[in-house]
Design a protein around this motif. Structure first.
Motif, PDB file in Angstrom:
ATOM      1  N   PRO A   1      26.711  20.854  27.323  1.00  0.00           N
ATOM      2  CA  PRO A   1      27.326  20.467  28.603  1.00  0.00           C
ATOM      3  C   PRO A   1      28.304  19.307  28.429  1.00  0.00           C
ATOM      4  N   ILE A   2      29.450  19.442  29.031  1.00  0.00           N
ATOM      5  CA  ILE A   2      30.531  18.475  28.839  1.00  0.00           C
ATOM      6  C   ILE A   2      30.171  17.071  29.322  1.00  0.00           C
ATOM      7  N   GLY A   3      29.310  16.972  30.312  1.00  0.00           N
ATOM      8  CA  GLY A   3      28.903  15.659  30.801  1.00  0.00           C
ATOM      9  C   GLY A   3      28.169  14.834  29.762  1.00  0.00           C
ATOM     10  N   LEU A   4      27.643  15.491  28.741  1.00  0.00           N
ATOM     11  CA  LEU A   4      26.953  14.777  27.666  1.00  0.00           C
ATOM     12  C   LEU A   4      27.927  14.207  26.648  1.00  0.00           C
ATOM     13  N   TRP A   5      28.925  14.983  26.272  1.00  0.00           N
ATOM     14  CA  TRP A   5      29.772  14.567  25.147  1.00  0.00           C
ATOM     15  C   TRP A   5      31.123  13.992  25.538  1.00  0.00           C
ATOM     16  N   TRP A   6      31.703  14.377  26.644  1.00  0.00           N
ATOM     17  CA  TRP A   6      33.048  13.899  26.978  1.00  0.00           C
ATOM     18  C   TRP A   6      33.115  12.376  27.104  1.00  0.00           C
ATOM     19  N   PRO A   7      32.162  11.734  27.784  1.00  0.00           N
ATOM     20  CA  PRO A   7      32.247  10.268  27.876  1.00  0.00           C
ATOM     21  C   PRO A   7      32.151   9.556  26.521  1.00  0.00           C
ATOM     22  N   MET A   8      31.522  10.178  25.534  1.00  0.00           N
ATOM     23  CA  MET A   8      31.356   9.550  24.217  1.00  0.00           C
ATOM     24  C   MET A   8      32.438   9.960  23.216  1.00  0.00           C
ATOM     25  N   LEU A   9      33.213  10.982  23.526  1.00  0.00           N
ATOM     26  CA  LEU A   9      34.228  11.472  22.596  1.00  0.00           C
ATOM     27  C   LEU A   9      35.294  10.401  22.382  1.00  0.00           C
ATOM     28  N   GLU A  10      35.667  10.189  21.144  1.00  0.00           N
ATOM     29  CA  GLU A  10      36.640   9.153  20.811  1.00  0.00           C
ATOM     30  C   GLU A  10      37.989   9.463  21.447  1.00  0.00           C
ATOM     31  N   ARG A  11      38.711   8.394  21.771  1.00  0.00           N
ATOM     32  CA  ARG A  11      39.990   8.517  22.474  1.00  0.00           C
ATOM     33  C   ARG A  11      40.993   9.438  21.767  1.00  0.00           C
ATOM     34  N   PRO A  12      41.185   9.360  20.444  1.00  0.00           N
ATOM     35  CA  PRO A  12      42.144  10.277  19.804  1.00  0.00           C
ATOM     36  C   PRO A  12      41.747  11.755  19.970  1.00  0.00           C
ATOM     37  N   LEU A  13      40.446  12.039  19.914  1.00  0.00           N
ATOM     38  CA  LEU A  13      40.011  13.424  20.095  1.00  0.00           C
ATOM     39  C   LEU A  13      40.170  13.865  21.549  1.00  0.00           C
ATOM     40  N   ARG A  14      39.917  12.947  22.471  1.00  0.00           N
ATOM     41  CA  ARG A  14      40.147  13.272  23.890  1.00  0.00           C
ATOM     42  C   ARG A  14      41.614  13.619  24.125  1.00  0.00           C
ATOM     43  N   ARG A  15      42.488  12.783  23.569  1.00  0.00           N
ATOM     44  CA  ARG A  15      43.928  13.040  23.757  1.00  0.00           C
ATOM     45  C   ARG A  15      44.323  14.405  23.193  1.00  0.00           C
ATOM     46  N   GLU A  16      43.743  14.747  22.055  1.00  0.00           N
ATOM     47  CA  GLU A  16      44.032  16.049  21.458  1.00  0.00           C
ATOM     48  C   GLU A  16      43.608  17.183  22.389  1.00  0.00           C
ATOM     49  N   VAL A  17      42.437  17.057  22.966  1.00  0.00           N
ATOM     50  CA  VAL A  17      41.958  18.083  23.897  1.00  0.00           C
ATOM     51  C   VAL A  17      42.854  18.135  25.126  1.00  0.00           C
ATOM     52  N   LEU A  18      43.245  16.970  25.623  1.00  0.00           N
ATOM     53  CA  LEU A  18      44.065  16.908  26.836  1.00  0.00           C
ATOM     54  C   LEU A  18      45.476  17.444  26.635  1.00  0.00           C
ATOM     55  N   GLU A  19      45.972  17.454  25.403  1.00  0.00           N
ATOM     56  CA  GLU A  19      47.312  17.981  25.151  1.00  0.00           C
ATOM     57  C   GLU A  19      47.429  19.437  25.592  1.00  0.00           C
ATOM     58  N   ASN A  20      46.368  20.197  25.399  1.00  0.00           N
ATOM     59  CA  ASN A  20      46.349  21.590  25.849  1.00  0.00           C
ATOM     60  C   ASN A  20      44.898  22.015  26.050  1.00  0.00           C
ATOM     61  N   VAL A  21      44.418  21.869  27.275  1.00  0.00           N
ATOM     62  CA  VAL A  21      43.003  22.171  27.548  1.00  0.00           C
ATOM     63  C   VAL A  21      42.686  23.657  27.444  1.00  0.00           C
TER      64      VAL A  21
END
Length: 90
Positions: A22-42
């Motif tokens: 579930p995304i609520g478990l890992w998204w808050p802990m995911l490092e900023r560079p990896l978050r940005r990568e995901v956000l580039e193209n969800v």
């Protein structure tokens, strides 16, 4: 002898549908560079390194993580959209 299986929880169903916890478990802990990568193209498939890190953050065996074609589902994309409205990225 018989056994009764409980209905899967909502979290277990989510895990099966996308291959991710579930995304609520890992998204808050995911490092900023990896978050940005995901956000580039969800809508793009997640790289194996991102999926592996998600499994590590959730204390799951990264060796069991799916390697190819893992994409965010509708619920994950909705969670991220709501999260983006509540967080200042500057």
């Amino acid at each position: 002898m018989s056994s009764v299986l409980d209905e899967p929880t909502r979290d277990e169903r989510a895990f099966r549908s996308t291959g991710l916890p579930p995304i609520g478990l890992w998204w808050p802990m995911l490092e900023r560079p990896l978050r940005r990568e995901v956000l580039e193209n969800v809508d793009a498939p997640l790289r194996a390194v991102v999926v592996r890190r998600i499994f590590e953050l959730c204390e799951l065996d990264p060796g069991r993580a799916p390697r190819l074609g893992v994409r965010l589902g509708d619920n994950e994309r909705a969670y991220i959209a709501g999260w983006m409205h509540s967080v200042d990225w500057t």
